[in-house]
Design a protein around this motif. Structure first.
Motif, mmCIF file in Angstrom:
data_model
loop_
_atom_site.group_PDB
_atom_site.id
_atom_site.type_symbol
_atom_site.label_atom_id
_atom_site.label_comp_id
_atom_site.label_asym_id
_atom_site.label_seq_id
_atom_site.Cartn_x
_atom_site.Cartn_y
_atom_site.Cartn_z
ATOM 1 N N GLU A 390 0.911 -0.973 0.180
ATOM 2 C CA GLU A 390 0.473 0.384 -0.066
ATOM 3 C C GLU A 390 0.748 1.127 -0.187
ATOM 4 N N ARG A 391 0.026 2.419 -0.431
ATOM 5 C CA ARG A 391 0.657 3.552 -0.630
ATOM 6 C C ARG A 391 0.438 4.350 1.041
ATOM 7 N N VAL A 392 1.963 4.843 1.917
ATOM 8 C CA VAL A 392 1.681 4.797 3.016
ATOM 9 C C VAL A 392 0.697 6.392 3.260
ATOM 10 N N THR A 393 1.170 6.674 1.919
ATOM 11 C CA THR A 393 0.817 8.499 1.857
ATOM 12 C C THR A 393 -0.937 8.319 2.348
ATOM 13 N N TRP A 394 -1.454 9.029 3.063
ATOM 14 C CA TRP A 394 -2.885 9.448 2.641
ATOM 15 C C TRP A 394 -3.162 10.516 2.240
ATOM 16 N N SER A 395 -4.590 10.437 1.149
ATOM 17 C CA SER A 395 -4.653 11.489 0.184
ATOM 18 C C SER A 395 -4.820 12.415 0.689
ATOM 19 N N ASP A 396 -4.005 13.459 -0.035
ATOM 20 C CA ASP A 396 -3.612 14.807 0.560
ATOM 21 C C ASP A 396 -4.770 15.757 -0.109
ATOM 22 N N GLN A 397 -5.802 14.890 -0.782
ATOM 23 C CA GLN A 397 -6.822 15.317 -1.688
ATOM 24 C C GLN A 397 -8.234 15.145 -0.573
ATOM 25 N N ALA A 398 -8.071 14.861 0.716
ATOM 26 C CA ALA A 398 -9.366 14.705 1.563
ATOM 27 C C ALA A 398 -9.402 16.318 2.631
ATOM 28 N N ALA A 399 -10.307 16.868 2.689
ATOM 29 C CA ALA A 399 -10.283 18.254 3.402
ATOM 30 C C ALA A 399 -10.700 17.402 4.621
ATOM 31 N N THR A 400 -10.452 18.238 5.865
ATOM 32 C CA THR A 400 -10.398 17.385 7.241
ATOM 33 C C THR A 400 -11.121 17.895 7.863
ATOM 34 N N ALA A 401 -11.410 17.606 8.703
ATOM 35 C CA ALA A 401 -12.155 18.071 10.241
ATOM 36 C C ALA A 401 -11.401 19.251 10.369
ATOM 37 N N ALA A 402 -9.974 19.515 10.808
ATOM 38 C CA ALA A 402 -9.400 19.722 11.393
ATOM 39 C C ALA A 402 -9.025 21.540 10.437
ATOM 40 N N ASP A 403 -9.031 20.908 8.746
ATOM 41 C CA ASP A 403 -9.526 21.370 7.996
ATOM 42 C C ASP A 403 -10.285 23.048 8.217
ATOM 43 N N VAL A 404 -11.588 22.177 7.869
ATOM 44 C CA VAL A 404 -12.817 22.652 8.177
ATOM 45 C C VAL A 404 -12.687 23.997 9.512
ATOM 46 N N THR A 405 -12.734 23.028 10.585
ATOM 47 C CA THR A 405 -12.954 23.761 12.229
ATOM 48 C C THR A 405 -11.949 25.136 11.985
ATOM 49 N N THR A 406 -11.121 24.816 11.679
ATOM 50 C CA THR A 406 -9.641 26.377 11.839
ATOM 51 C C THR A 406 -10.337 27.126 10.643
ATOM 52 N N LEU A 407 -11.172 27.003 10.085
ATOM 53 C CA LEU A 407 -12.108 28.161 8.842
ATOM 54 C C LEU A 407 -12.756 29.180 9.818
ATOM 55 N N GLN A 408 -12.405 30.665 9.281
ATOM 56 C CA GLN A 408 -13.549 31.562 10.398
ATOM 57 C C GLN A 408 -14.905 31.188 9.313
ATOM 58 N N VAL A 409 -15.165 30.759 8.371
ATOM 59 C CA VAL A 409 -16.464 30.960 7.670
ATOM 60 C C VAL A 409 -16.909 29.644 8.384
ATOM 61 N N PHE A 410 -16.033 28.712 8.411
ATOM 62 C CA PHE A 410 -16.821 27.766 9.554
ATOM 63 C C PHE A 410 -17.001 28.420 10.602
ATOM 64 N N ARG A 411 -16.654 28.801 11.437
ATOM 65 C CA ARG A 411 -16.908 29.068 12.567
ATOM 66 C C ARG A 411 -18.531 30.293 12.185
ATOM 67 N N ASP A 412 -17.964 31.077 11.772
ATOM 68 C CA ASP A 412 -18.947 31.928 11.731
ATOM 69 C C ASP A 412 -20.488 31.836 10.943
ATOM 70 N N LEU A 413 -20.410 30.644 9.732
ATOM 71 C CA LEU A 413 -21.989 30.374 9.772
ATOM 72 C C LEU A 413 -22.142 28.813 10.637
ATOM 73 N N PHE A 414 -21.527 28.256 11.024
ATOM 74 C CA PHE A 414 -21.821 26.811 11.475
ATOM 75 C C PHE A 414 -21.757 27.114 12.944
ATOM 76 N N SER A 415 -22.242 28.718 14.304
ATOM 77 C CA SER A 415 -21.062 28.604 15.392
ATOM 78 C C SER A 415 -21.731 27.057 16.562
ATOM 79 N N SER A 416 -23.287 26.606 15.546
ATOM 80 C CA SER A 416 -23.516 25.352 16.805
ATOM 81 C C SER A 416 -22.788 24.034 15.575
ATOM 82 N N GLU A 417 -22.373 24.303 14.984
ATOM 83 C CA GLU A 417 -22.112 22.760 15.050
ATOM 84 C C GLU A 417 -20.408 22.563 16.088
ATOM 85 N N VAL A 418 -21.042 21.440 16.943
ATOM 86 C CA VAL A 418 -20.029 21.647 17.989
ATOM 87 C C VAL A 418 -19.615 19.748 18.254
#
Ligand SMILES: [Zn+2]
Length: 599
Positions: A390-418
């Motif tokens: 198997e190829r060891v690296t994970w797909s770098d095309q995955a938008a991870t939860a870490a990527d999404v939750t550090t975006l200000q747009v996410f915090r602004d639009l989904f403030s109740s997503e906790v």
């Protein structure tokens, strides 16, 4: 005993085996395209899957051995039927490279009927009906694979109903008014309107952005806005670290737990925000209905595209194969042996390689291997071994939860997503920035409360804008202090550099800001109904502004030696303005190596 039927078909196609492989070995799509009914996984026992066709009246149920395959040349499958007109079916599909270009597909099927019904069904159903359908499907894949642009979806006619179309247009106009990216919206329209059901089950924003040639963050932010508007739905997919399949598919962060379970692999695993939680999207049902659960094959090689080959070798036998690798790290394992063999593939690596499963186990060194290797798998044990590379690296095309939750747009639009209260999820690397104003008490005294407050509020706005522009988000404010999170160290540094520039340009007396930046693992929790970070990375980062005299950033070694930071400081820092010092941090016995940089 019943007769065995045997068929062998050959087609010469123009595309390369590498280009055809993702389509031809996607048996989920192939079975759909060739008219098989959808199926349902009933259970997994010792890697054998129990499956049945989802058709009324006739009950066809079978046991399916795991697929065997070698990228990009061959795959095969064996099914043993428990009910229905057949007893057993074996398929072997080979993709042979043609010179100077093209591929010969050889598709071979062996079928044993259970009864007279099978004897009638096989010659017609497989011999005539399937043969025609298979030819059509392979020719269609050849047309798609021969196009120069990446395959983002497969189109089969117009997919939006009239009400869906109207709704999309309405939301589209509203999003445009709100400043959403128009190019992304028009790509999205094309996708939602034309992509077939299988292509649209998991819309991956980064993969689409790469294909559309646009910025990943723009596409992700547009999808978040589209979700808020009711055009798309967002899902949090938990990916199994073994098979990398979707172990769970959640609508909300509040449904996530720190531990998850993969049914296929029968393992429990830790959920990690930046490794195995991927954010995907689907159209909102008001725009387009998508049957996300529909399956036409439960075990296709394309479910595990990171696995180069998966092959069964009986005891004391060997198996030759040739494959194609990309530069990078690979891992080889055998099912009844502990551990694995690490490999590095590169252009001038060896072309011939033997891998021996025996009592000695794997070598500890990282072996070198070429990009088109001829491999011999040798099983010197008394057990059957499934060899997998198997190829060891994970797909770098995955938008991870870490990527999404550090975006200000996410915090602004989904403030109740906790997260659910009390749930802790780890994130293995996050950049945290703490800022504080220097001498704010003096400012209030010198210019008066109203004026000082105006300046302080303005500084919050500048900070918020700069943080969002670098893809980060404000986690919280505490008095004059701010805590922000970023995915990458350089984003934090770049944000604060811009803040300092803005503040200095805003007139006298200039506000001076104290900054500390650190990078490391954390846990994500729900604190006062918002996503917050905890752990020693946070504790250290929070102390760093204390070492700043204002107008300078203080950061840890983890930040200093990040390659992008090195480059950033070379370009932006005043010569000789970056220096090392040692700082005592409460709760730590030894002083810590820290850095300061004048902005
Ligand atoms: Zn799994």
């Amino acid at each position: 005993m019943a007769q065995e039927y045997h068929y062998l078909w050959k087609w010469d196609l123009t595309s390369t085996p590498e280009a055809l492989w993702p389509l031809v070995s996607d048996t989920n799509r192939f079975n759909r395209d060739t008219g098989l009914p959808s199926m349902q996984l009933l259970g997994v026992n010792n890697r054998v899957k129990r499956v049945k066709f989802k058709i009324p009246i006739v009950n066809v149920e079978w046991d399916e051995e795991p697929f065997e395959w070698t990228y990009p040349h061959r795959f095969g499958i064996l099914r043993r039927y428990r009910t229905g007109p057949l007893l057993e079916m074996r398929v072997d599909c080979r993709l042979e490279r043609l010179e100077p270009s093209g591929t010969r597909i050889e598709y071979e099927v062996w079928v044993k009927p259970r009864n007279i019904l099978g004897d009638i069904a096989i010659p017609f159903g497989i011999g005539i009906f399937s043969a025609k359908k298979f030819a059509d499907a392979f020719k269609m894949y050849d047309r798609i694979a021969s196009r120069p642009e990446p395959v983002l979806f497969i189109a089969t006619g117009r997919k939006l109903s009239t009400p869906g179309h109207t709704r999309f247009k309405l939301l589209n106009d509203r999003l445009k008014e709100q400043g959403a990216d128009t190019a992304t919206l028009s790509h999205l329209y094309d996708f939602v309107h034309r992509a077939d059901d299988l292509s649209i089950q998991r819309m991956r924003p980064y993969a689409l952005a790469d294909g559309w040639g646009t910025s990943r963050r723009t596409v992700l932010e547009t999808f978040l806005k589209g979700t808020r508007a009711g055009m798309l739905d967002m899902y949090w997919d938990l990916l199994c670290p073994e098979c990398r399949g979707v172990a769970e598919d959640r609508r909300s962060l509040a449904d996530l737990h720190g531990r998850s379970h993969c049914n296929t692999c029968q393992i429990d695993f830790d959920v990690n925000f930046d490794h195995n939680v991927e954010v995907i999207f689907r159209p909102n049902p008001a725009v387009r209905e998508v049957d996300a659960g529909i399956e036409f094959c439960v075990g296709s090689p394309q479910r595990q595209p990171h696995i180069v080959f998966s092959l069964v070798v009986p005891p004391h036998e060997q198996l030759p194969l040739s494959t194609v690798l990309l530069e990078g790290r690979y891992r080889l394992s055998a099912s009844s042996l502990d551990g694995s063999q690490m490999l590095t593939a590169f252009k001038d690596g060896p072309d011939h390689m033997d891998f021996r499963a025996d009592k000695l186990g794997w070598s500890r060194e990282i072996l070198k291997i070429g990009l088109s290797p001829h491999i011999r798998l040798i099983n010197d044990t008394d057990f059957t071994q499934t060899f997998q590379m198997e190829r060891v690296t994970w797909s770098d095309q995955a938008a991870t939860a870490a990527d999404v939750t550090t975006l200000q747009v996410f915090r602004d639009l989904f403030s109740s997503e906790v997260l659910r209260a009390g749930e802790e999820i780890s994130v293995s690397s996050i950049t945290l920035m703490f800022t504080d104003l220097r001498n704010s008490t003096r400012l209030y005294r010198e210019v008066g409360d109203a004026s000082a407050f105006g300046r302080v509020r303005e500084h919050f706005e500048i900070l918020e804008k700069a943080v969002a522009a670098e893809g980060g988000s404000i986690v919280k404010t505490m008095g004059d202090a701010v805590m922000a999170a970023f995915r990458k160290p350089v984003s934090g540094l770049s944000a604060i550099w811009n803040v300092q520039k803005e503040l200095s340009a805003r007139g006298a007396p200039p506000l001076t800001i104290k900054v500390g930046i650190h990078h490391g693992p954390c846990i994500v929790v729900n604190m006062n109904d918002r996503l917050d970070y905890f752990g020693s990375t946070v504790n250290i980062a929070a102390r760093l502004p204390n070492f700043s005299h204002g107008g300078e950033a203080v950061f840890s070694e983890a930040i200093r030696y990040d390659p992008e930071v090195i480059e950033f400081l070379e370009r932006n820092a005043v010569p000789n303005s970056v220096s090392r010092f040692q700082g005592e941090i409460r709760g730590y016995d030894t002083p810590m190596d820290l850095w300061r940089a004048r902005m």
